[in-house]
Design an enzyme around this catalytic site. Structure first.
Site, PDB file in Angstrom:
ATOM      1  CB  SER A 123       7.442 -27.717 -23.805  1.00  0.00           C
ATOM      2  OG  SER A 123       7.116 -27.904 -22.235  1.00  0.00           O
ATOM      3  CE  LYS A 124      12.253 -33.932 -25.658  1.00  0.00           C
ATOM      4  NZ  LYS A 124      13.240 -33.480 -25.756  1.00  0.00           N
TER       5      LYS A 124
END
Ligand code: GLU
Length: 481
Positions: free
Chosen positions: A253-254
């Site tokens: 994820s980010k």
């Protein structure tokens, strides 16, 4: 229709054809890049073709910029493909035609459910914990019973019994009971094809023999298999690769940092380092870590793709990048370092600066992990005079040290041969004549010439800077006694 729908080896295809089918989301994702790499290596290893299909049917997201970003990422990574790029959006008519053909063959049907009816059905299915959201109520119903205000969709008449099986080249045998799969929509009421239909028609028409992609698409493969079988088309072989996870083992994820390939370029990674790194994310060949393109091509096959998710490991990437930097030609590194030097707010590097960088490269590259490191370490070589001093350098350049530099400067000015050996001999002789240790002159030299207290060897620095720049920098920071 046979109850068991089994995916066997693709027949009727002579050579291997793979494809990378990104949906343009604005950048080439690291997972997508790995998928592209695996597809390309597999195809080329088997003497086949690797093709590109842009799945740009989502008009809102698929902007020309988003598509350009994908193509850019692929070309920077050196992942070229064969034949023309297929744009899925341009093939809508062909997709619709296949839906109509299935309809004509009695393998699909018109469904006239209103949106409200569908919503009710879904709600009820959820309440009862059923996977099948659509109950097939229009499978055998007469269209004359339809409400005139509802435009129909076309649904596949999927098998009701037995199971759909995929002999996945990575996951092994995976099966789903056909009871779990409802009749998927092929063509929407407005005549547009669904994603599932488009993928299958395109894979068939492009002659794709092996579908290699992330395992987030595994569930789609069941419906796609049903569709291939309904059309009596040769099934491709599927290979669903476990997704890449973050260093902590959680889904990417980010918060794990850069998701896009362009960000890795901007951080100063070399394309060949990233290729090598991506190759090792989920695939291995013994204990080999450094794998050249030629070896990858020779060794890559799907049997060595692991079944558990690979984890990002930035230390590994840095080490590989360091290796490929050391392997690179100096002239190439100069060109690659320049944008990073510019980005650091340095004045544009002139031709004298480039020459200096080229001379410096042999000494700089053993230590750099990224091009950014390299540029950072090289910046003082191309800095404009008077160069700025770090607080430590300022401290080193005391009045006493400055006076010493002023006494050394004329001796350097008279030096005939400007090379490391001659410089070392001269500076050592000077230290002796002053009755000081070498360090007491080497550190002020370093501070005045590089602006810091740490740098490559001081004689190397002087050699790279050249005689006139060295003397000029010394005069900026020496004090006449
Ligand atoms: N377009 C899909 C994606 O970007 C891939 C579809 C496929 O490989 O079948 O995730």
């Amino acid at each position: 229709m046979a109850a068991d729908t089994r995916a066997g080896p693709a027949t009727g295809h002579g050579k291997v054809v793979t494809r990378f089918a990104p949906s343009p989301t604005g950048f080439l994702h690291i997972g997508g890049a790995r998928t592209a790499l695996f597809n390309r290596l597999f195809a080329r290893h088997h003497g086949g073709q690797f093709r590109l299909r842009i799945e740009d049917t989502d008009r809102k997201r698929s902007t020309p910029e988003a598509i350009a970003a994908i193509l850019d990422g692929l070309s920077w990574l050196g992942l070229d493909w064969d034949d023309e790029t297929v744009h899925q959006s341009e093939r809508r008519e062909r997709h619709a035609e296949v839906a109509r053909q299935l309809l004509a063959d009695g393998k699909a049907y018109h469904c006239y459910c209103s949106p409200e009816e569908l919503a009710d059905m879904r709600e009820q299915a959820r309440a009862e914990g059923r996977a099948k959201l659509y109950d097939g109520r229009w499978r055998d119903r007469d269209p004359s019973e339809a409400r005139p205000d509802v435009a129909p969709v076309i649904r596949l008449k999927a098998p009701l019994e037995g199971e759909t099986v995929i002999e996945d080249l990575v996951q092994g045998r995976v099966a789903v009971a056909n009871q779990q799969l409802d009749d998927m929509v092929l063509l929407r009421a407005d005549g547009t094809p669904t994603y599932m239909l488009s993928v299958v028609v395109d894979d068939h028409d492009m002659g794709v023999t092996h579908v290699i992609r992330g395992d987030d698409h595994l569930t789609n493969a069941f419906r796609q298999t049903q569709l291939f079988l309904a059309m009596d088309w040769a099934l491709p072989l599927f290979a669903h690769i476990p997704l890449i996870h973050g260093p902590d083992g959680a889904k990417l994820s980010k918060r794990h940092g850069a998701p896009g390939i362009a960000a890795y370029r901007d951080m100063g990674y070399l394309p060949e380092a990233l290729r090598n790194y991506l190759l090792r994310l989920g695939w291995s060949h013994g204990d080999e870590e450094i794998i050249s393109d030629a070896q990858a091509l020779q060794w890559f096959d799907l049997d060595a793709v692991g079944r558990s998710p690979a984890r990002l490991d930035f230390a590994k990437l840095d080490n590989l990048n360091g290796h490929y930097i050391r392997e690179s030609e100096d002239a190439r590194l100069v060109e690659l370092a320049l944008p990073h030097l510019d980005a650091e707010d340095n004045a544009p590097v002139d031709s004298e600066g480039r020459t200096r960088l080229a001379r410096a490269m042999a000494g700089l590259k053993p230590r750099a992990k990224t091009l950014k490191d390299l540029a950072g370490a090289a910046a003082f070589y191309v800095a404009k005079r008077p160069i700025s001093l770090s607080p430590k350098a300022r401290k080193i350049l005391s009045e006493e040290a400055g006076a010493r530099l002023a006494r050394l400067a004329p001796r350097l000015g008279e030096l005939g041969a400007w090379n490391e050996a001659a410089l070392e001999a001269e500076v050592r002789a000077f230290a002796e004549s002053e009755g000081i240790k070498l360090g007491l002159i080497a550190q002020p030299l370093r501070a005045a010439l590089t602006g810091s207290d740490a740098s490559p060897g001081i004689f190397e620095v002087m050699g790279v800077l050249g005689q006139s720049e060295t003397l000029a920098r010394l005069s900026d920071h020496s004090y006449a006694a």
